[in-house]
Design an enzyme around this catalytic site. Structure first.
Site, PDB file in Angstrom:
ATOM      1  N   TYR A   1      38.099  50.630  40.128  1.00 24.78           N
ATOM      2  CA  TYR A   1      38.882  49.466  39.188  1.00 24.78           C
ATOM      3  C   TYR A   1      39.703  50.494  38.013  1.00 24.78           C
ATOM      4  O   TYR A   1      41.546  50.264  38.094  1.00 24.78           O
ATOM      5  CB  TYR A   1      37.881  49.418  38.771  1.00 24.78           C
ATOM      6  CG  TYR A   1      38.380  47.954  37.323  1.00 24.78           C
ATOM      7  CD1 TYR A   1      38.123  46.413  38.348  1.00 24.78           C
ATOM      8  CD2 TYR A   1      38.183  47.650  36.610  1.00 24.78           C
ATOM      9  CE1 TYR A   1      39.419  45.577  37.721  1.00 24.78           C
ATOM     10  CE2 TYR A   1      38.854  46.985  35.247  1.00 24.78           C
ATOM     11  CZ  TYR A   1      39.225  45.269  36.080  1.00 24.78           C
ATOM     12  OH  TYR A   1      38.854  44.454  35.964  1.00 24.78           O
TER      13      TYR A   1
ATOM     14  N   LYS B   1      44.231  49.062  38.007  1.00 21.93           N
ATOM     15  CA  LYS B   1      44.589  48.830  37.239  1.00 21.93           C
ATOM     16  C   LYS B   1      46.071  49.273  36.697  1.00 21.93           C
ATOM     17  O   LYS B   1      46.980  48.746  35.994  1.00 21.93           O
ATOM     18  CB  LYS B   1      44.389  48.549  36.652  1.00 21.93           C
ATOM     19  CG  LYS B   1      42.421  47.123  36.551  1.00 21.93           C
ATOM     20  CD  LYS B   1      43.354  45.717  36.799  1.00 21.93           C
ATOM     21  CE  LYS B   1      42.337  44.642  37.205  1.00 21.93           C
ATOM     22  NZ  LYS B   1      42.796  43.634  37.338  1.00 21.93           N
TER      23      LYS B   1
HETATM   24  P1  NDP Z   1      35.961  35.982  37.623  1.00 21.91           P
HETATM   25  O1  NDP Z   1      34.776  37.075  38.735  1.00 21.91           O
HETATM   26  O2  NDP Z   1      35.386  35.599  36.711  1.00 21.91           O
HETATM   27  O3  NDP Z   1      37.446  35.972  38.456  1.00 21.91           O
HETATM   28  C1  NDP Z   1      37.454  36.233  40.001  1.00 21.91           C
HETATM   29  C2  NDP Z   1      38.761  35.386  40.600  1.00 21.91           C
HETATM   30  O4  NDP Z   1      39.257  36.072  41.525  1.00 21.91           O
HETATM   31  C3  NDP Z   1      37.288  33.914  40.888  1.00 21.91           C
HETATM   32  O5  NDP Z   1      38.446  33.179  41.165  1.00 21.91           O
HETATM   33  C4  NDP Z   1      37.754  34.760  42.561  1.00 21.91           C
HETATM   34  O6  NDP Z   1      37.845  33.215  43.599  1.00 21.91           O
HETATM   35  C5  NDP Z   1      39.291  35.300  42.426  1.00 21.91           C
HETATM   36  N1  NDP Z   1      39.231  36.746  43.960  1.00 21.91           N
HETATM   37  C6  NDP Z   1      38.611  36.961  44.567  1.00 21.91           C
HETATM   38  N2  NDP Z   1      38.541  37.723  44.935  1.00 21.91           N
HETATM   39  C7  NDP Z   1      39.458  37.496  46.076  1.00 21.91           C
HETATM   40  C8  NDP Z   1      41.101  37.723  46.471  1.00 21.91           C
HETATM   41  N3  NDP Z   1      40.492  38.299  47.334  1.00 21.91           N
HETATM   42  N4  NDP Z   1      41.839  36.287  47.017  1.00 21.91           N
HETATM   43  C9  NDP Z   1      41.994  35.179  46.041  1.00 21.91           C
HETATM   44  N5  NDP Z   1      41.370  35.172  44.492  1.00 21.91           N
HETATM   45  C10 NDP Z   1      40.246  36.316  44.833  1.00 21.91           C
HETATM   46  O7  NDP Z   1      36.831  37.402  37.058  1.00 21.91           O
HETATM   47  P2  NDP Z   1      37.384  37.106  35.361  1.00 21.91           P
HETATM   48  O8  NDP Z   1      38.130  35.469  34.606  1.00 21.91           O
HETATM   49  O9  NDP Z   1      36.428  38.065  34.435  1.00 21.91           O
HETATM   50  O10 NDP Z   1      39.317  38.454  35.975  1.00 21.91           O
HETATM   51  C11 NDP Z   1      40.180  37.901  36.068  1.00 21.91           C
HETATM   52  C12 NDP Z   1      41.168  39.198  35.262  1.00 21.91           C
HETATM   53  O11 NDP Z   1      40.785  39.527  34.391  1.00 21.91           O
HETATM   54  C13 NDP Z   1      40.679  39.897  37.251  1.00 21.91           C
HETATM   55  O12 NDP Z   1      41.932  40.616  37.333  1.00 21.91           O
HETATM   56  C14 NDP Z   1      40.065  41.700  36.653  1.00 21.91           C
HETATM   57  O13 NDP Z   1      39.944  42.440  36.669  1.00 21.91           O
HETATM   58  C15 NDP Z   1      40.369  41.048  35.288  1.00 21.91           C
HETATM   59  N6  NDP Z   1      40.212  41.820  33.478  1.00 21.91           N
HETATM   60  C16 NDP Z   1      38.797  40.738  33.603  1.00 21.91           C
HETATM   61  C17 NDP Z   1      38.399  41.092  32.330  1.00 21.91           C
HETATM   62  C18 NDP Z   1      36.993  40.762  31.971  1.00 21.91           C
HETATM   63  O14 NDP Z   1      36.534  41.529  30.156  1.00 21.91           O
HETATM   64  N7  NDP Z   1      36.373  39.452  32.414  1.00 21.91           N
HETATM   65  C19 NDP Z   1      38.907  42.641  31.728  1.00 21.91           C
HETATM   66  C20 NDP Z   1      40.046  43.180  32.068  1.00 21.91           C
HETATM   67  C21 NDP Z   1      40.289  42.799  32.849  1.00 21.91           C
HETATM   68  P3  NDP Z   1      36.502  32.749  44.209  1.00 21.91           P
HETATM   69  O15 NDP Z   1      35.987  31.712  42.722  1.00 21.91           O
HETATM   70  O16 NDP Z   1      37.089  32.215  45.418  1.00 21.91           O
HETATM   71  O17 NDP Z   1      35.782  33.847  44.302  1.00 21.91           O
END
Ligand code: NDP
Length: 247
Positions: free
Chosen positions: A155, A159
């Site tokens: 990861y 990133k």
């Molecule tokens: P969630 O796990 O809550 O949601 C992930 C989202 O990504 C869902 O909408 C999921 O779709 C979608 N997804 C996963 N795989 C794919 C794929 N192959 N193609 C298309 N869509 C996909 O994640 P977060 O909201 O927590 O995170 C969002 C972003 O923020 C990410 O990039 C994460 O790395 C980053 N981030 C998050 C942090 C946190 O503390 N939460 C901290 C730092 C960065 P579906 O609903 O269909 O599964």
């Protein structure tokens, strides 16, 4: 600022941070395409909330790491609504584990979705932006890509890779009036962080100067700034939204 019917795609917009970004962009006037990969119900819920607020949104299923699916989806969106002018590369997964025990498949999955997916979506979306001579791309990175994090070599590498991709793209596309930036959240309350044990969450809070986990709107606000007219002269940057845990 009004985004005035501009077409926006938010990958992973079905829930978590992506959902808040969708809601925010729709409230600014964008026609938002909510991407997801498996949870149709969640994507429909995001759309329902946008419509209830008087905004415009559609759902679009595709895997960001599948180049054929990505190309087809952006082609369909352009045919239906016009060229995509705003792209938020938010979709991301974690497959944590210490390096010594990390499976190659977990390395590949995280790099494919979190890094290659951004390349694929940005490459296709930027064609329409170039025609329009206006575009905004925001990549959702992470504090892990700057500070590193044990158990997250895959990861953190993905990133950190986004930082280079963002800067190189910003240099390539600047002359076309397309800005490319990243937003690097710290710990934000979503299903991704719900997976953490309570004691780990408590320890994390102690490392955050502001003393609490952020929420998804904190990230959506930063994305909105970069997309808005106020952010027009900002490109190639990483905006940290982390309560001060990494400076
Ligand atoms: P969630 O796990 O809550 O949601 C992930 C989202 O990504 C869902 O909408 C999921 O779709 C979608 N997804 C996963 N795989 C794919 C794929 N192959 N193609 C298309 N869509 C996909 O994640 P977060 O909201 O927590 O995170 C969002 C972003 O923020 C990410 O990039 C994460 O790395 C980053 N981030 C998050 C942090 C946190 O503390 N939460 C901290 C730092 C960065 P579906 O609903 O269909 O599964």
């Amino acid at each position: 600022m009004s985004l005035d019917g501009k077409v926006a795609v938010v990958t992973g917009g079905s829930r978590g941070i992506g959902r808040s970004i969708c809601l925010r962009l729709a409230s600014m006037g964008a026609v938002v395409y909510i991407n997801y990969v498996s949870r149709t119900e969640a994507a429909l819920e995001t759309r329902k909330r946008i419509l209830a607020d008087g905004g415009k949104a559609e759902i679009v299923e595709f895997d960001v790491s599948d180049s054929v699916a990505v190309t087809g989806a952006f082609k369909n969106i352009a045919a239906e609504a016009g060229p995509v002018e705003i792209l938020v590369n938010n979709a991301g997964i974690t497959r944590d584990g210490l390096m010594a025990r990390m499976k190659e498949a977990d390395w590949d999955a995280v790099i494919d979705i979190n890094l290659k997916g951004v390349f694929l979506c940005s490459k296709v979306a930027s064609r329409g932006m170039m025609k329009k001579k206006w575009g905004r791309i925001v990549n959702i990175s992470s504090v892990s890509g700057f500070a590193g994090n044990p158990g997250q070599v895959n990861y953190a590498a993905a990133k950190a890779g986004l930082t280079g991709l963002t800067k190189a793209m910003a240099r390539e596309y600047g002359s076309r009036n397309i800005t490319v930036n990243s937003v690097a959240p710290g710990y934000i309350q979503t299903e991704m962080t719900d997976l953490l044990d309570e004691d780990i969450k408590e320890q994390l809070k102690s490392e955050i100067p502001l003393g609490y986990l952020g929420n998804t709107e904190d990230v959506a606000g930063a994305v909105a700034y970069l997309i808005s007219e106020d952010g027009r002269y900002v490109t190639g940057q990483s905006l940290h939204v982390n309560g001060g845990m990494y400076m």
